[in-house]
Scaffold this motif. Structure first.
Motif, mmCIF file in Angstrom:
data_model
loop_
_atom_site.group_PDB
_atom_site.id
_atom_site.type_symbol
_atom_site.label_atom_id
_atom_site.label_comp_id
_atom_site.label_asym_id
_atom_site.label_seq_id
_atom_site.Cartn_x
_atom_site.Cartn_y
_atom_site.Cartn_z
ATOM 1 N N PRO A 198 0.793 -1.238 0.000
ATOM 2 C CA PRO A 198 0.000 0.000 0.000
ATOM 3 C C PRO A 198 0.826 1.289 0.000
ATOM 4 O O PRO A 198 0.348 2.319 -0.463
ATOM 5 N N THR A 235 -2.311 -5.932 -13.910
ATOM 6 C CA THR A 235 -3.215 -4.830 -13.583
ATOM 7 C C THR A 235 -4.637 -5.269 -13.918
ATOM 8 O O THR A 235 -4.849 -6.362 -14.440
ATOM 9 N N ALA A 239 -0.314 1.891 -9.427
ATOM 10 C CA ALA A 239 -1.581 1.668 -8.720
ATOM 11 C C ALA A 239 -1.770 0.187 -8.404
ATOM 12 O O ALA A 239 -2.210 -0.168 -7.299
ATOM 13 N N ALA A 240 -1.449 -0.682 -9.355
ATOM 14 C CA ALA A 240 -1.575 -2.119 -9.117
ATOM 15 C C ALA A 240 -0.623 -2.566 -8.010
ATOM 16 O O ALA A 240 -0.995 -3.369 -7.139
ATOM 17 N N ASP A 270 -1.878 -1.724 -4.732
ATOM 18 C CA ASP A 270 -2.961 -2.640 -4.357
ATOM 19 C C ASP A 270 -2.439 -4.028 -3.995
ATOM 20 O O ASP A 270 -3.224 -4.940 -3.745
#
Length: 141
Positions: free
Chosen positions: A11, A71, A126-127, A130
């Motif tokens: 994160p 992704t 972003a992936a 996550d």
């Protein structure tokens, strides 16, 4: 010749550093680690084959880092190209760092990289934030 490192996102992956990118064996990441793309790497530079290291120690070597991440839209790949250097030791047992500068230390796996962490595709970042898995393939020519 190539070396493959498998790691995972976290994160706190920000990928905002303007001169380096890093993959580490550490199992944690604080927001201060803004160059780190992935953690819990299954290998470090100290694990690399001696022949690979020797090839990277040629000033004329081209080293390519290919970061593949799953992704939402499928596998995305970021390719970063840099140079070798006679002082690359690949001695680090923790981290592999690519640098846009010519600074070399035990963690450095390439210099004169054409992109730092900040240049990595934001969908990949972003992936990773996550928790996506990442494969970093380093190759040398």
């Amino acid at each position: 010749m190539e070396e493959v490192i498998r790691a995972t996102g976290h994160p706190n992956v920000l990928a905002e550093h303007t001169s380096t990118f890093e993959v580490t064996t550490d199992d944690y990441l604080t927001p201060a680690g803004d160059c780190i793309l992935a953690i819990e790497a299954d290998r470090a530079p100290a694990d690399f084959d001696a022949e690979f290291v020797e090839a990277c120690q040629d000033r004329d070597a081209t080293i390519t880092a290919e970061l593949a991440v799953e992704t939402a839209d499928g596998t995305r790949v970021e390719t970063i190209t840099g140079s070798g250097h006679p002082e690359l030791s690949f001695a680090s047992e923790r981290s592999a760092v690519g640098r846009t500068s010519d600074h070399v230390d035990e963690r450095t796996v390439m210099i004169d990289a054409d992109s730092p962490a900040l240049g990595v595709d934001r969908e990949i970042v972003a992936a990773l934030a996550d928790g996506a898995d990442a494969t970093l393939t380093l190759s040398v020519e």
